[in-house]
Every structure is written in structure tokens, then in C-alpha cells.
Design an enzyme around this catalytic site. Structure first.
Site, PDB file in Angstrom:
ATOM      1  N   ILE A  75      42.238  39.835  14.980  1.00 52.46           N
ATOM      2  CA  ILE A  75      40.788  39.518  14.459  1.00 52.46           C
ATOM      3  C   ILE A  75      40.098  40.826  15.315  1.00 52.46           C
ATOM      4  CG2 ILE A  75      40.390  37.416  15.687  1.00 52.46           C
ATOM      5  CD1 ILE A  75      38.543  37.317  13.269  1.00 52.46           C
ATOM      6  N   GLY A 119      44.473  30.214  22.317  1.00 46.67           N
ATOM      7  CA  GLY A 119      44.072  30.963  20.940  1.00 46.67           C
ATOM      8  C   GLY A 119      43.621  31.783  20.384  1.00 46.67           C
ATOM      9  N   ASP A 123      40.300  32.714  20.911  1.00 48.86           N
ATOM     10  CA  ASP A 123      39.233  32.572  21.629  1.00 48.86           C
ATOM     11  C   ASP A 123      39.679  33.541  22.867  1.00 48.86           C
ATOM     12  OD1 ASP A 123      36.502  31.850  23.259  1.00 48.86           O
ATOM     13  OD2 ASP A 123      37.125  30.061  23.261  1.00 48.86           O
ATOM     14  N   SER A 134      38.609  25.858  13.813  1.00 46.25           N
ATOM     15  CA  SER A 134      39.571  24.736  13.572  1.00 46.25           C
ATOM     16  C   SER A 134      40.875  24.601  13.415  1.00 46.25           C
ATOM     17  CB  SER A 134      38.640  23.925  12.843  1.00 46.25           C
ATOM     18  OG  SER A 134      37.346  23.212  13.590  1.00 46.25           O
ATOM     19  N   GLY A 140      43.947  25.315  14.153  1.00 42.91           N
ATOM     20  CA  GLY A 140      45.215  26.147  15.029  1.00 42.91           C
ATOM     21  C   GLY A 140      44.903  24.933  16.652  1.00 42.91           C
ATOM     22  N   TYR A 200      42.875  22.680  16.620  1.00 46.40           N
ATOM     23  CA  TYR A 200      42.222  21.904  16.560  1.00 46.40           C
ATOM     24  C   TYR A 200      42.760  20.543  15.422  1.00 46.40           C
ATOM     25  CZ  TYR A 200      38.429  23.088  20.131  1.00 46.40           C
ATOM     26  OH  TYR A 200      37.430  23.409  21.293  1.00 46.40           O
TER      27      TYR A 200
HETATM   28  P1  ADP Z   1      40.832  26.146  16.434  1.00 57.21           P
HETATM   29  O1  ADP Z   1      40.620  25.231  18.037  1.00 57.21           O
HETATM   30  O2  ADP Z   1      39.308  26.223  16.653  1.00 57.21           O
HETATM   31  O3  ADP Z   1      42.139  25.115  16.015  1.00 57.21           O
HETATM   32  P2  ADP Z   1      43.099  28.880  17.737  1.00 57.21           P
HETATM   33  O4  ADP Z   1      42.644  29.542  18.142  1.00 57.21           O
HETATM   34  O5  ADP Z   1      43.727  27.417  18.304  1.00 57.21           O
HETATM   35  O6  ADP Z   1      41.240  27.811  17.190  1.00 57.21           O
HETATM   36  O7  ADP Z   1      43.184  28.431  15.686  1.00 57.21           O
HETATM   37  C1  ADP Z   1      42.421  29.110  15.230  1.00 57.21           C
HETATM   38  C2  ADP Z   1      43.480  30.035  14.292  1.00 57.21           C
HETATM   39  O8  ADP Z   1      43.472  31.330  14.421  1.00 57.21           O
HETATM   40  C3  ADP Z   1      44.834  29.819  13.813  1.00 57.21           C
HETATM   41  O9  ADP Z   1      44.290  29.819  12.119  1.00 57.21           O
HETATM   42  C4  ADP Z   1      45.305  30.311  14.987  1.00 57.21           C
HETATM   43  O10 ADP Z   1      46.497  30.837  14.330  1.00 57.21           O
HETATM   44  C5  ADP Z   1      44.379  31.323  14.496  1.00 57.21           C
HETATM   45  N1  ADP Z   1      44.548  32.923  15.485  1.00 57.21           N
HETATM   46  C6  ADP Z   1      45.204  32.811  17.141  1.00 57.21           C
HETATM   47  N2  ADP Z   1      45.032  34.297  16.934  1.00 57.21           N
HETATM   48  C7  ADP Z   1      44.286  34.482  16.777  1.00 57.21           C
HETATM   49  C8  ADP Z   1      44.049  36.395  16.310  1.00 57.21           C
HETATM   50  N3  ADP Z   1      44.574  37.130  17.052  1.00 57.21           N
HETATM   51  N4  ADP Z   1      43.297  36.666  15.109  1.00 57.21           N
HETATM   52  C9  ADP Z   1      42.821  36.006  13.694  1.00 57.21           C
HETATM   53  N5  ADP Z   1      43.960  34.914  13.950  1.00 57.21           N
HETATM   54  C10 ADP Z   1      44.069  34.062  15.274  1.00 57.21           C
END
Ligand code: ADP
Length: 167
Positions: A9, A30, A32, A115, A117, A119
Site C-alpha cells: 500500500i 504490519g 503500520d 484488523s 493481521g 488483530y
Molecule cells: P491489524 O493490527 O489491524 O490486524 P496488520 O498490519 O497486522 O493490522 O494487518 C492488516 C493487513 O495488512 C493484513 O492483511 C496484512 O497482510 C496487511 N499488510 C501488511 N503489510 C502491508 C503492506 N505493506 N501493504 C498492504 N497490506 C499490508
């Protein structure tokens, strides 16, 4: 238009990207972590001044080193079985992001799967909630991208889209 894409993203050329943040807004793992790394330290400094965000809501900041000019930090619910209002909180998260984006004049926006990943929110249900809420705002934007991090996740979104959007 709503599109399902696979990728990172942080690389998307859109007006705004949404971050799956935590209540502190001070960065985490993740998506973030990826967003904070790509945006650089200015993003964290700006987030420190925001002062956190309740679950189910969102806050906007600048994009700093990102191509996107705006980052909308959404705090999704931690999944704890489904009886703690998780679905409503996730829907509220998407709605807050889209309302905030409209206020900021955003025309193109990309969402990660909030949420699903760390969460632990079940992916199919999360995709249905995401797409139903996006659908309600579709006509107000040029493009809403559901940005999936894997082809498997994109397949879950495509299936959910067939259910809720009827494509
Ligand atoms: P949460 O804590 O809200 O669950 P996470 O970051 O752990 O957030 O995961 C949310 C989603 O983001 C997951 O599907 C993960 O695979 C995805 N994700 C992780 N890195 C990226 C990225 N660089 N671009 C897009 N999606 C991502």
C-alpha cells in the site's frame, strides 16, 4: 469504482492511504510499520501531536515521504470471538475513514485489510464489511482500492465482492 489490488500500500499513487493503526497512533508492526518506514520520521512526529484515537475511529495526517498526500489512521477492533461488537467497530472504522477522506477532498483512496493481521479478525467477514461500506461511498470517489498483501487475500476480497456488490 472499487478495485481489488495486490501489493504494498505504501507504493500506491493515490490521494490517501489508510493505515491499520493502534490506539496510540505511534506505529507498530504490519502495515503500520511499513507505512511509518516509508513515510519517514515526520509522520511519527505528527502522530505524537494527534494524541491517539479510539477503536472504530480514524484520524488524518500528512503523507510525508509517501506518494499519498494524506494518511488516514484507522483503529480497528481486536477480534475476541465476535461478541464484543467487533463487526460494528470495523464498519465504523471504514465509515470514519471515508467520511474523513470526503472532508479532505480525497478522490482516490486505498485501504489495507484492517484488523485481519495481528488483530485476528476473520478475513472473509472483514472483507464483506469493508466492501459493503466502500460500496455505500463508491459514487463519491474516483477510485477506492482494497489493497491486499497477498493473492490469497485478494481472492477472499473478490469472492466477497461478488456477494456484496454483485459483479
Ligand atoms: P491489524 O493490527 O489491524 O490486524 P496488520 O498490519 O497486522 O493490522 O494487518 C492488516 C493487513 O495488512 C493484513 O492483511 C496484512 O497482510 C496487511 N499488510 C501488511 N503489510 C502491508 C503492506 N505493506 N501493504 C498492504 N497490506 C499490508
Amino acid at each position: 469504482m472499487i478495485s481489488v489490488q495486490v501489493g504494498d500500500i505504501t507504493r500506491l499513487e493515490v490521494d490517501a492511504i489508510v493505515n491499520a493503526a493502534n490506539n496510540s497512533l505511534l506505529g507498530g508492526g504490519g502495515v503500520d510499520g511499513a507505512i511509518h518506514r516509508a513515510a519517514g520520521p515526520g509522520l511519527r512526529e505528527e502522530c505524537e501531536n494527534v494524541g491517539g484515537c479510539p477503536t472504530g475511529e480514524a484520524r488524518a495526517t500528512g503523507g510525508h515521504g509517501l506518494t499519498a498526500k494524506i494518511v488516514i489512521h484507522a483503529v480497528g477492533p481486536v477480534w475476541s470471538g465476535g461478541s464484543r461488537g467487533e463487526s460494528g467497530l470495523l464498519e465504523s472504522c471504514y465509515r470514519h475513514c471515508l467520511e474523513l477522506a470526503l472532508e479532505k477532498g480525497v478522490r482516490t483512496i486505498a485501504f489495507p485489510a484492517i484488523s485481519t493481521g495481528a488483530y485476528g479478525f476473520p478475513k472473509s467477514e472483514a472483507a464483506r464489511i469493508a466492501l459493503t461500506t466502500m460500496r455505500a461511498y463508491e459514487s463519491s470517489f474516483t477510485e477506492i482500492i482494497a489493497c491486499c498483501f497477498s493473492e490469497e487475500d485478494a481472492e477472499i476480497y473478490r469472492r466477497a465482492r461478488d456477494e456484496v456488490v454483485g459483479n
